[in-house]
Write an enzyme that holds these catalytic residues in place. Structure first.
Site, PDB file in Angstrom:
ATOM      1  N   SER A  73       1.105 -22.683  38.906  1.00  4.69           N
ATOM      2  CA  SER A  73       0.939 -22.799  40.154  1.00  4.69           C
ATOM      3  C   SER A  73       2.221 -22.916  40.295  1.00  4.69           C
ATOM      4  O   SER A  73       3.442 -23.101  39.706  1.00  4.69           O
ATOM      5  CB  SER A  73      -0.171 -24.287  40.609  1.00  4.69           C
ATOM      6  OG  SER A  73       0.861 -25.092  40.846  1.00  4.69           O
ATOM      7  N   SER A  75       3.947 -25.744  42.395  1.00  2.81           N
ATOM      8  CA  SER A  75       4.479 -26.513  43.271  1.00  2.81           C
ATOM      9  C   SER A  75       5.713 -27.165  42.495  1.00  2.81           C
ATOM     10  O   SER A  75       6.275 -27.321  43.390  1.00  2.81           O
ATOM     11  CB  SER A  75       3.421 -27.746  42.946  1.00  2.81           C
ATOM     12  OG  SER A  75       3.060 -27.580  41.013  1.00  2.81           O
ATOM     13  N   LYS A 130       5.913 -32.304  37.298  1.00  2.00           N
ATOM     14  CA  LYS A 130       6.957 -33.057  38.833  1.00  2.00           C
ATOM     15  C   LYS A 130       7.996 -32.663  38.312  1.00  2.00           C
ATOM     16  O   LYS A 130       8.242 -33.409  37.531  1.00  2.00           O
ATOM     17  CB  LYS A 130       5.841 -33.457  40.060  1.00  2.00           C
ATOM     18  CG  LYS A 130       4.337 -33.669  39.642  1.00  2.00           C
ATOM     19  CD  LYS A 130       4.057 -31.748  40.501  1.00  2.00           C
ATOM     20  CE  LYS A 130       3.042 -31.978  40.952  1.00  2.00           C
ATOM     21  NZ  LYS A 130       2.536 -30.100  41.856  1.00  2.00           N
ATOM     22  N   SER A 220       2.328 -28.723  47.200  1.00  2.00           N
ATOM     23  CA  SER A 220       2.647 -30.170  45.655  1.00  2.00           C
ATOM     24  C   SER A 220       1.993 -31.060  46.023  1.00  2.00           C
ATOM     25  O   SER A 220       1.492 -31.374  46.856  1.00  2.00           O
ATOM     26  CB  SER A 220       4.183 -29.920  45.641  1.00  2.00           C
ATOM     27  OG  SER A 220       3.907 -31.131  44.533  1.00  2.00           O
TER      28      SER A 220
END
Length: 263
Positions: A73, A75, A130, A220
């Site tokens: 992704s 994010s 993250k 995100s």
């Protein structure tokens, strides 16, 4: 990923047990029965003997040293791009058992600014990635496009507009900012005027938890929406991009990203 991990553990133990039992119990009997004839080893034992060392090495490396992941992704753009293949250090945050992720040897804890792989509480079978922005006891706030840690506003430097490629080309034109997160400055993306009210607010990080956010702040799904991350869900620290493959990008492979360290 968890099912692959389970399969790897099961196959490693199964082949190891078959090989061991054969050496301890059955191999000698076969030799005695064969006499002067050539001993014929059962096919299942032959396969177990061939595959066990390979599976065992892969299991040890993947569980306790480094594990590969693919970024699916946007994010973590611009730090990590869709199609990046990364390596994650599995012992930075302690030695953990495969499958249940239980820590058995404590070696270290996440530092502010680390890019960490984890299994989120609401999706325990998935691996997410993250950046750690809040440590236990911190007061984290996000207002507009600005991050505050313990009441102090982080400094931002506008670097220009982002130019995306491949599956990330829809982010072209958003602002690229250098965020001064302690001694770990890094780039983030911000879409001017786009503020999800659910991602605005103030959060106290409990003991044994961390506050994580994506570098692509408006794309995100992170601690702003589902809460802080328990330490028990950590998987490791991302440290290297070893390959990039995006079939939507010109040339498919961005060779400049191979070998790029993750900051």
């Amino acid at each position: 990923m968890k099912w692959f991990e389970i399969a790897l553990v099961v196959l490693t133990f199964a082949t190891g047990i078959i090989w061991l039992l054969d050496r301890l119990l059955f191999a000698r009997r076969r030799r005695e029965a064969a006499g002067l004839l050539e001993e014929k080893e059962p096919l299942v034992v032959d396969y177990a003997r061939a595959f066990f060392p390979v599976l065992f090495v892969v299991l040890i490396l993947r569980s306790f040293v480094a594990e590969p992941f693919r970024i699916p992704s946007s994010s973590m753009m611009p730090t990590l791009l869709i199609g990046d293949f990364i390596l994650v250090n599995k012992f930075t945050y302690g030695i953990r058992l495969p499958i249940n992720n239980r820590k058995v040897i404590a070696l270290g804890e996440p530092q502010r600014g680390d890019v960490a792989v984890f299994r989120p509480p609401h999706h325990p079978d998935q691996d997410w990635i993250k950046r750690v922005v809040g440590l236990p006891g911190d007061l984290v706030a996000f207002e507009g496009d600005t991050l505050y840690i313990n009441g102090e506003r982080l400094d931002y430097q506008l670097l220009g507009q982002y130019e995306g490629r491949g599956r990330g080309r829809d982010m072209t034109g958003v602002a690229v900012l250098r965020e001064a997160l302690g001694d770990r400055p890094h780039d983030v993306l911000e879409s001017t005027g786009v503020h999800d009210p659910r991602g605005q607010g103030e959060w106290r990080v409990p003991e044994g938890h961390y506050f994580v956010m994506g570098d692509n702040r408006d794309r995100s799904d992170d601690s702003r929406f589902w809460g802080t991350l328990p330490e028990s869900q950590l998987r490791g620290k991302a440290f290297l991009v070893w390959m990039n493959f995006d079939s939507s990008a010109p040339g498919w492979v961005d060779w400049s990203r191979i070998g790029k360290g993750i900051q």
